[in-house]
Design a protein around this motif. Structure first.
Motif, PDB file in Angstrom:
ATOM      1  N   ILE A  48       3.128  -0.384 -11.117  1.00 26.56           N
ATOM      2  CA  ILE A  48       3.586  -1.523 -10.309  1.00 26.56           C
ATOM      3  C   ILE A  48       4.429  -1.017  -9.147  1.00 26.56           C
ATOM      4  N   GLN A  49       5.297  -0.035  -9.407  1.00 25.39           N
ATOM      5  CA  GLN A  49       6.123   0.541  -8.340  1.00 25.39           C
ATOM      6  C   GLN A  49       5.240   1.217  -7.297  1.00 25.39           C
ATOM      7  N   VAL A  50       4.149   1.841  -7.725  1.00 22.79           N
ATOM      8  CA  VAL A  50       3.223   2.458  -6.768  1.00 22.79           C
ATOM      9  C   VAL A  50       2.709   1.401  -5.800  1.00 22.79           C
ATOM     10  N   GLY A  51       2.287   0.253  -6.323  1.00 18.21           N
ATOM     11  CA  GLY A  51       1.804  -0.827  -5.465  1.00 18.21           C
ATOM     12  C   GLY A  51       2.852  -1.299  -4.481  1.00 18.21           C
ATOM     13  N   VAL A  52       4.100  -1.399  -4.954  1.00 16.88           N
ATOM     14  CA  VAL A  52       5.209  -1.812  -4.082  1.00 16.88           C
ATOM     15  C   VAL A  52       5.396  -0.788  -2.961  1.00 16.88           C
ATOM     16  N   VAL A  53       5.362   0.491  -3.309  1.00 13.84           N
ATOM     17  CA  VAL A  53       5.559   1.539  -2.306  1.00 13.84           C
ATOM     18  C   VAL A  53       4.404   1.543  -1.304  1.00 13.84           C
ATOM     19  N   VAL A  54       3.184   1.309  -1.764  1.00 12.86           N
ATOM     20  CA  VAL A  54       2.044   1.258  -0.842  1.00 12.86           C
ATOM     21  C   VAL A  54       2.246   0.134   0.175  1.00 12.86           C
ATOM     22  N   VAL A  55       2.693  -1.011  -0.267  1.00 15.94           N
ATOM     23  CA  VAL A  55       2.961  -2.125   0.652  1.00 15.94           C
ATOM     24  C   VAL A  55       4.052  -1.728   1.652  1.00 15.94           C
ATOM     25  N   GLU A  56       5.088  -1.050   1.178  1.00  8.73           N
ATOM     26  CA  GLU A  56       6.153  -0.573   2.072  1.00  8.73           C
ATOM     27  C   GLU A  56       5.599   0.385   3.124  1.00  8.73           C
ATOM     28  N   ILE A  57       4.695   1.269   2.704  1.00  8.20           N
ATOM     29  CA  ILE A  57       4.072   2.233   3.624  1.00  8.20           C
ATOM     30  C   ILE A  57       3.288   1.497   4.696  1.00  8.20           C
ATOM     31  N   LEU A  58       2.470   0.541   4.276  1.00 11.99           N
ATOM     32  CA  LEU A  58       1.654  -0.210   5.240  1.00 11.99           C
ATOM     33  C   LEU A  58       2.524  -0.931   6.251  1.00 11.99           C
ATOM     34  N   ARG A  59       3.601  -1.532   5.777  1.00 14.93           N
ATOM     35  CA  ARG A  59       4.515  -2.234   6.691  1.00 14.93           C
ATOM     36  C   ARG A  59       5.228  -1.270   7.620  1.00 14.93           C
ATOM     37  N   ALA A  60       5.735  -0.176   7.054  1.00 11.24           N
ATOM     38  CA  ALA A  60       6.500   0.784   7.853  1.00 11.24           C
ATOM     39  C   ALA A  60       5.652   1.419   8.943  1.00 11.24           C
ATOM     40  N   LEU A  61       4.375   1.665   8.634  1.00  9.76           N
ATOM     41  CA  LEU A  61       3.495   2.331   9.596  1.00  9.76           C
ATOM     42  C   LEU A  61       2.653   1.353  10.407  1.00  9.76           C
ATOM     43  N   ASN A  62       2.789   0.065  10.106  1.00  7.97           N
ATOM     44  CA  ASN A  62       2.035  -0.969  10.800  1.00  7.97           C
ATOM     45  C   ASN A  62       0.524  -0.744  10.633  1.00  7.97           C
ATOM     46  N   LEU A  63       0.113  -0.510   9.388  1.00 11.42           N
ATOM     47  CA  LEU A  63      -1.301  -0.296   9.077  1.00 11.42           C
ATOM     48  C   LEU A  63      -1.839  -1.493   8.313  1.00 11.42           C
TER      49      LEU A  63
END
Length: 85
Positions: A48-63
């Motif tokens: 679940i934390q992996v999914g949260v971090v992936v969402v953070e990555i997408l937002r941070a990088l605007n992907l």
């Protein structure tokens, strides 16, 4: 714009320095083709934390999605896989 059009649509993609160490670790695993449960096992965090971090990555990088994140990791040199023989 790079070969895969990551900056398409006038939105700027951020550099990898904007990511935390954990986000970079998850992105490298994702770019190597690991599933969330495999990333969780490698990094000793919950899937679940992996999914949260992936969402953070997408937002941070605007992907827009995980595939864009994988392409980003390869194009920015965060990961280099050996060429097939």
């Amino acid at each position: 714009m790079n070969a895969w059009g990551l900056s398409e649509g006038g939105t700027r993609v951020q550099g990898p320095e904007t990511l935390t160490d954990r986000q970079r670790a998850v992105l490298r695993c994702l770019a190597r083709g690991l599933a969330d449960h495999e990333i969780a096992r490698v990094l000793a965090i919950s899937h679940i934390q992996v999914g949260v971090v992936v969402v953070e990555i997408l937002r941070a990088l605007n992907l827009r999605d995980r595939m864009a994140a994988v392409v980003y990791a390869h194009e920015t040199g965060m990961i280099r896989l050996p060429l097939p023989r």
